[in-house]
Motif scaffolding. Structure first.
Motif, PDB file in Angstrom:
ATOM      1  N   PRO A  40      -0.385   4.819   0.036  1.00 48.83           N
ATOM      2  CA  PRO A  40      -1.671   5.532   0.092  1.00 48.83           C
ATOM      3  C   PRO A  40      -1.770   6.722  -0.855  1.00 48.83           C
ATOM      4  O   PRO A  40      -2.826   6.951  -1.444  1.00 48.83           O
ATOM      5  CB  PRO A  40      -1.754   6.006   1.545  1.00 48.83           C
ATOM      6  CG  PRO A  40      -0.864   5.100   2.298  1.00 48.83           C
ATOM      7  CD  PRO A  40       0.217   4.682   1.361  1.00 48.83           C
ATOM      8  N   THR A  89      -9.470  -6.845  -1.702  1.00 47.77           N
ATOM      9  CA  THR A  89      -8.077  -6.640  -2.108  1.00 47.77           C
ATOM     10  C   THR A  89      -7.329  -7.959  -2.276  1.00 47.77           C
ATOM     11  O   THR A  89      -6.128  -7.962  -2.469  1.00 47.77           O
ATOM     12  CB  THR A  89      -7.319  -5.798  -1.066  1.00 47.77           C
ATOM     13  OG1 THR A  89      -7.300  -6.531   0.164  1.00 47.77           O
ATOM     14  CG2 THR A  89      -7.986  -4.462  -0.838  1.00 47.77           C
ATOM     15  N   TRP A 110       0.827  -1.210   0.000  1.00 48.83           N
ATOM     16  CA  TRP A 110       0.000   0.000   0.000  1.00 48.83           C
ATOM     17  C   TRP A 110       0.858   1.256   0.000  1.00 48.83           C
ATOM     18  O   TRP A 110       1.635   1.483   0.922  1.00 48.83           O
ATOM     19  CB  TRP A 110      -0.912  -0.006   1.243  1.00 48.83           C
ATOM     20  CG  TRP A 110      -1.932   1.089   1.248  1.00 48.83           C
ATOM     21  CD1 TRP A 110      -2.524   1.661   0.169  1.00 48.83           C
ATOM     22  CD2 TRP A 110      -2.482   1.743   2.396  1.00 48.83           C
ATOM     23  NE1 TRP A 110      -3.420   2.629   0.568  1.00 48.83           N
ATOM     24  CE2 TRP A 110      -3.415   2.704   1.927  1.00 48.83           C
ATOM     25  CE3 TRP A 110      -2.286   1.621   3.765  1.00 48.83           C
ATOM     26  CZ2 TRP A 110      -4.131   3.527   2.785  1.00 48.83           C
ATOM     27  CZ3 TRP A 110      -3.004   2.433   4.616  1.00 48.83           C
ATOM     28  CH2 TRP A 110      -3.922   3.368   4.133  1.00 48.83           C
ATOM     29  N   HIS A 139     -10.180  -0.285  -1.943  1.00 47.34           N
ATOM     30  CA  HIS A 139      -8.726  -0.520  -1.969  1.00 47.34           C
ATOM     31  C   HIS A 139      -7.997   0.526  -1.116  1.00 47.34           C
ATOM     32  O   HIS A 139      -6.898   0.290  -0.660  1.00 47.34           O
ATOM     33  CB  HIS A 139      -8.209  -0.486  -3.410  1.00 47.34           C
ATOM     34  CG  HIS A 139      -8.527  -1.730  -4.171  1.00 47.34           C
ATOM     35  ND1 HIS A 139      -7.640  -2.768  -4.286  1.00 47.34           N
ATOM     36  CD2 HIS A 139      -9.628  -2.129  -4.826  1.00 47.34           C
ATOM     37  CE1 HIS A 139      -8.174  -3.739  -4.993  1.00 47.34           C
ATOM     38  NE2 HIS A 139      -9.397  -3.376  -5.342  1.00 47.34           N
ATOM     39  N   LEU A 140      -8.636   1.676  -0.937  1.00 49.06           N
ATOM     40  CA  LEU A 140      -8.089   2.665   0.003  1.00 49.06           C
ATOM     41  C   LEU A 140      -8.474   2.328   1.444  1.00 49.06           C
ATOM     42  O   LEU A 140      -7.631   2.295   2.325  1.00 49.06           O
ATOM     43  CB  LEU A 140      -8.593   4.068  -0.372  1.00 49.06           C
ATOM     44  CG  LEU A 140      -8.517   5.155   0.708  1.00 49.06           C
ATOM     45  CD1 LEU A 140      -7.104   5.376   1.194  1.00 49.06           C
ATOM     46  CD2 LEU A 140      -9.076   6.472   0.170  1.00 49.06           C
ATOM     47  N   GLY A 144      -4.459   2.264  -4.423  1.00 49.80           N
ATOM     48  CA  GLY A 144      -5.097   1.401  -3.434  1.00 49.80           C
ATOM     49  C   GLY A 144      -4.210   0.192  -3.169  1.00 49.80           C
ATOM     50  O   GLY A 144      -3.273  -0.066  -3.893  1.00 49.80           O
ATOM     51  N   LYS A 145      -4.546  -0.513  -2.084  1.00 49.60           N
ATOM     52  CA  LYS A 145      -3.701  -1.639  -1.707  1.00 49.60           C
ATOM     53  C   LYS A 145      -4.173  -2.933  -2.356  1.00 49.60           C
ATOM     54  O   LYS A 145      -5.355  -3.077  -2.691  1.00 49.60           O
ATOM     55  CB  LYS A 145      -3.693  -1.812  -0.187  1.00 49.60           C
ATOM     56  CG  LYS A 145      -5.042  -2.162   0.401  1.00 49.60           C
ATOM     57  CD  LYS A 145      -5.009  -2.172   1.909  1.00 49.60           C
ATOM     58  CE  LYS A 145      -4.980  -0.801   2.520  1.00 49.60           C
ATOM     59  NZ  LYS A 145      -6.127   0.063   2.190  1.00 49.60           N
TER      60      LYS A 145
END
Lengths: 373, 626
Positions: free
Chosen positions: A201, B302, A199, B373-374, A205-206
């Protein structure tokens, strides 16, 4: 007019939110996006906030009207009218939210495809076509391979390994990943031991690193500089200290760096550092740490250790911290896999530190530019 | 005198509680043990907040912190929230449907003791080298034999034992609600709390079975060299996540639906109005229960399952917002036009509505898969689910405690202390969790034991910790209130709130047979109906007569104790220096469990009868008390 006034009531809330957002560290916080993907994510988060604000305002206004207007008054013993319900209202609050959700559903679907499009698949498909049509000459295939840059990021307890795939000139970097600015970079995500999650930020996104599975993601940095990355999946006692750094360089600076990383490590000119090099070999540090293409991969590659922004992903870079780390890594990062070297003499430590510090690959000017920023 | 008449055997108090099969006594047992587990896990949360008060704090080490997050989550969900909800379900549901007890009193007791011993087994891990440390989700490989310590074995076996308890209790509630309703109590006349209990119980049956299967696979992996989740040996680590969340997401609804039910009881009572849109509320509950099984993948956006699967689950998740919205608006319109009395129960129930909306709103935001995803695995998620769990489930539970306390214990809780507690809790709660949304967005992953300086996280973490202190002070005040009220509060009659549903038609204390004569139900809110259209008391549906009651039994206790030993024996397989052979412990446990089961099957037990005369006399006595 009433609606407008409500909007003004809401404005302070947004202001507070934005103020708090400003507290985050630049190049870490996702509220100050610095790449196309994080920008997309941020924009759609704001979109969802606006849609949801409608819901919040309606519910809160109704709620406050109810609790203020319909209080029980002393001495009033009559029962209020026993209303059964209202079909019209039920339909209204079923259908209107459907429309609100539809607004969010569209970017949800398109966005998921946008995020998943690393460009690697398209490139492969193109390569295959090339094979069919032209019977392929190796060179053109290689050229196509340059379209999308590919880095394999492998999570370890508690450090990161970055493998650059440049055909014959591939190399490995540890804990700090360098990418060219304004270029879409595809990441292949893997894990060596337990699950991790990659990630950055401010950029993307991760996506999870999972043992036994290859995952893909992409990111692009719009500005040169050092971005902070984090492991976002619980991976053991030192999960919190598994940060990493992503360094975005101008294309020419990046090329220079990549070329330097591909070179063989040479014996240092300084005698103390040279001594350190011998100790490094004697103590079998090479079994785990590579200093160029050769060496083990149990620990992070130290090929460009002198350029590092941190030791062990979180300690400030100075000689004391480095020595403390070598002597007793467990006390600084619980559960990591590096053995302790408590028996090294002060002289030996000095030599080792001198050796490690001169392992630099970054052009001094570039490095200064980064620090100034 | 009455006591002697009803208990055919003179029993000691302890023996009475160990062998009881009375749903009301079991409810009190659930309430007490759930509260103890709640306080324990809450204390862990305070320790964690102290650790996160300053950057690079060294109050707890990374390992200890991981053990605390794991135990906090595991205890709160399996051993605190579940039993606390079961306490009210056990006490209130039979009363609300006009039944004398649950369908299977023996199974009810078995469910409690299995939960209890399972919980003890999980907690024992602290004394054997440390608690589980892989998070309450126990993701492999961190929880596999190569990376996870002995604590994980306690997690696996303890939850297996307590899970069986939850499962059998769920089955029991389904049968009770389907079969034991009083004459005239049709499904569509049931109080909403009974409806949510029914749907929750169905969810339990379908959700706890995959959990049991998953835990069994993990146990085989850890103790008998299985390879279900070992990558490189044909195993797949993602499968565990699927199994866990196929259980884990419905679990959220298992917990929140009964809380919805409680709110739906408290709001009408203190608004003096019937529930707005009852039918819509029932169907919204059913739809939420159904959709709850269709959305588990949103915990895994994710993991890399691909854009199509992610999109489908994202949209399914968003759709859950609609039935939830229906509920929110129906509560608001129940209060609209009512005459609201704001005591502590109503403060909790009404403030539940806006708080839950805040949690729901972030839920819809999280459902947007690409944006997730954040959010995923950051403090944003932590804030979201604490808004749901504390702002939803716990507010519901505190409200229900104040609401049903006079029915359960014969006196009200002190209102002044209650209101102070509520405001402290409410302010502390928002202080703790609101800033966590922003912490997540500026880059703080969840489950981190510390954070570095200069990341802009110091102030917000400090605020969050202060909020946690305020909240814990509120909980302490609640405990003080319980003790204070027990000494000072006046005794209450059977119907202290001007109630609407059947439980308020029973005298307080509720006699062990609940209703001397099964009531005839003529409407939704049956007691309220009689107050308007009748003389304010329920009409009997049967003549007064002998009442058949089940005997107490020690077997639920011994069956569970045996499983506790057997579970411990399996854990001993992974211990390095076990004092005796694990197989002996497993065998002893097995003999106790299966022996008890055999004895229970062989020994005939027809229960006992309370004679008509005794019932009449008891009714007269409580009549004069109440």
């Amino acid at each position: 007019m009433n609606g407008l006034r409500r909007l003004f009531k809401f404005a302070p809330f947004m202001a507070v939110f934005l103020f708090l957002a400003g507290c985050g560290e630049r190049r870490l916080t996702a509220l100050d996006p610095m790449g196309p993907q994080s920008q997309w994510i941020y924009d759609n988060m704001i979109l969802s906030l606006y849609v949801m604000a409608i819901v919040i305002i309606v519910v809160f206004v109704l709620f406050f009207i109810v609790v203020i207007r319909f209080r029980h008054k002393e001495g009033d013993n009559e029962y209020p009218e026993q209303v059964h319900g209202s079909t019209k209202l039920e339909v209204a609050w079923t259908v209107i939210p459907l429309f609100l959700l539809a607004i969010l559903a569209v970017p949800t679907v398109t966005g998921q495809f946008y995020l998943s499009n690393t460009g690697l698949e398209a490139q492969e498909a193109e390569n295959e076509e090339e094979v069919d049509e032209e019977e392929l000459d190796a060179e053109s295939a290689e050229e196509l391979g340059d379209d999308v840059m590919k880095i394999t990021a492998t999570g370890h307890q508690f450090w990161w390994q970055f493998d650059y795939d440049f055909g014959d000139d591939s190399f490995t970097a540890g804990n700090e990943v360098y990418v060219p600015v304004d270029t879409k970079v595809a990441f292949v995500l893997e894990a060596e031991d337990v699950m991790h999650s990659f990630w950055v930020p401010a950029l993307a996104g991760k996506v999870d690193n999972i043992p036994g599975i290859e995952n893909y993601m992409w990111l692009e940095a719009s500005e040169p500089g050092v971005y902070k990355g984090k492991c976002a999946e619980l991976c053991g006692p030192s999960h919190a200290l598994m940060d990493f750094r992503l360094v975005a360089l101008e294309q020419d600076e990046f090329d220079e760096w990549a070329t330097a990383m591909q070179e063989e490590e040479e014996a240092p000119t300084e005698s103390l550092a040279n001594e350190g090099r011998e100790i490094f070999e004697e103590q079998s540090c090479l079994n785990c740490h590579a200093v160029d293409g050769d060496g083990g991969a149990m620990g992070p590659s130290l090929a460009n250790f002198g350029d590092r922004e941190t030791i062990a992903n979180y300690l400030e870079v100075n000689d004391e911290n480095l020595k403390a780390w070598i002597q007793d890594p467990q006390s600084l990062k619980q559960g990591n896999n590096m053995p302790a070297y408590p028996d090294l003499s002060d002289e030996e430590l000095d030599a080792l530190v001198a050796y490690l510090n001169q392992l630099e690959k970054l052009d001094p000017e570039t490095k200064e530019g980064l620090e100034r920023d | 005198m009455v006591r002697e008449a009803t208990n055919t055997l003179q029993k000691s108090v302890l023996w009475d509680w160990l062998t009881t099969v009375d749903h009301k006594k079991l409810a009190v047992l659930y309430l007490i043990s759930g509260t103890l587990f709640f306080l324990k896990a809450g204390l862990m949360a305070v320790f964690m907040r102290i650790q996160l008060m300053f950057p690079m704090n060294d109050f707890l080490s990374g390992q200890t912190f991981n053990e605390f997050i794991t135990m906090h989550g595991t205890i709160m969900l399996f051993l605190a929230a579940t039993p606390l909800l079961f306490a009210f379900m056990n006490y209130i549901v039979p009363l609300q449907i006009g039944a004398r007890d649950v369908a299977f009193p023996f199974v009810n007791a078995l469910g409690f003791w299995l939960f209890f011993f399972g919980g003890i087994l999980v907690s024992l891990s602290w004394f054997f080298g440390g608690a589980p440390d892989a998070g309450w989700t126990s993701y492999v490989p961190l929880a596999s034999r190569d990376y996870g310590g002995l604590g994980i074995d306690f997690y696996v076996l303890g939850l297996q034992v307590s899970g069986i308890g939850t499962l059998v209790s769920g089955i029991n509630f389904i049968v009770t609600i389907i079969n034991m309703r009083a004459p005239g109590m049709t499904m569509m006349r049931m109080p909403l709390f009974c409806w949510t209990t029914l749907v929750t119980s169905i969810l339990i049956v379908f959700a706890f079975t995959p959990l049991a299967a998953g835990l069994a696979l993990l146990m085989l992996d850890r103790m008998f060299d299985g390879m279900f989740f070992i990558p490189g040996e044909g195993g797949n680590v993602v499968i565990w996540q699927h199994i866990f969340w196929i259980f884990g997401h419905p679990e959220v609804y298992i917990l929140v639906l009964p809380a919805f039910g409680m709110i739906s009881e408290i709001i009408p009572t203190f608004s003096k109005k019937r529930l707005f849109g009852y039918t819509a509320m029932v169907f919204a509950t059913l739809i939420i229960g159904f959709l709850g099984f269709m959305v588990w993948m949103h915990h895994m956006f994710t993991v890399g399952i691909g854009p199509i699967a992610n999109s489908v689950f994202a949209i399914a998740t968003m759709i859950i917002g609609i039935p939830t919205g229906i509920k929110i608006f129906n509560w608001l319109f129940t209060m609209w036009g009512g005459k609201l009395t704001f005591n502590t129960a109503m403060l909790c129930a009404s403030s539940f509505v806006p708080t839950f909306v805040l949690g729901g709103v972030t839920g819809v935001m999280l459902a947007m898969a690409p944006v997730d995803h954040l959010y995923h695995d950051t403090y944003f998620v932590v804030a979201h689910f604490h808004y749901i769990i504390l702002g939803g489930i716990v507010l519901g539970l505190i409200g229900a405690t104040f609401y049903w306390y006079p029915k359960m214990f014969g006196h009200k809780l002190n209102e002044t202390l209650g209101k102070i507690m509520f405001w402290m809790f409410y302010v502390g709660f928002h202080l703790t969790f609101f800033v966590q949304h922003i912490l997540g967005l500026i880059g703080m992953p969840r489950r981190v034991y510390t954070y570095l300086e200069d990341q802009g996280m110091d102030t917000m973490n400090m605020i969050s910790t202060i909020g946690a202190f305020v909240m814990s002070a509120a909980i302490i005040l609640l405990v003080v209130n319980i003790v204070y009220s027990a000494m000072k509060s006046p005794r209450e009659g059977g119907d202290p709130w001007d109630g609407r549903t059947l439980e308020w038609a029973t005298p307080t204390p509720v006699p062990e047979y609940n209703f001397a004569q099964t009531p005839q139900v003529r409407s939704l809110d049956p007691l309220f109906y009689e107050k308007i259209h009748g003389d304010g008391t329920m009409k009997p549906a049967e003549p007064i007569g002998d009442i058949h009651m089940p005997n107490g039994s020690i077997y639920p206790f011994t069956i569970s104790l045996g499983l506790f030993f057997a579970g411990f024996g399996f854990i001993m397989l992974n211990m390095e220096n076990a004092i005796i052979s694990p197989w002996i412990v497993i065998a002893v446990g097995g003999i106790i469990t299966f022996g008890s089961m055999a004895l229970h099957s062989v020994k005939e037990d027809h229960g006992y009868h309370i004679s008509k005369e005794t019932v009449e006399q008891m009714e007269k006595e409580v009549g004069t008390n109440g």
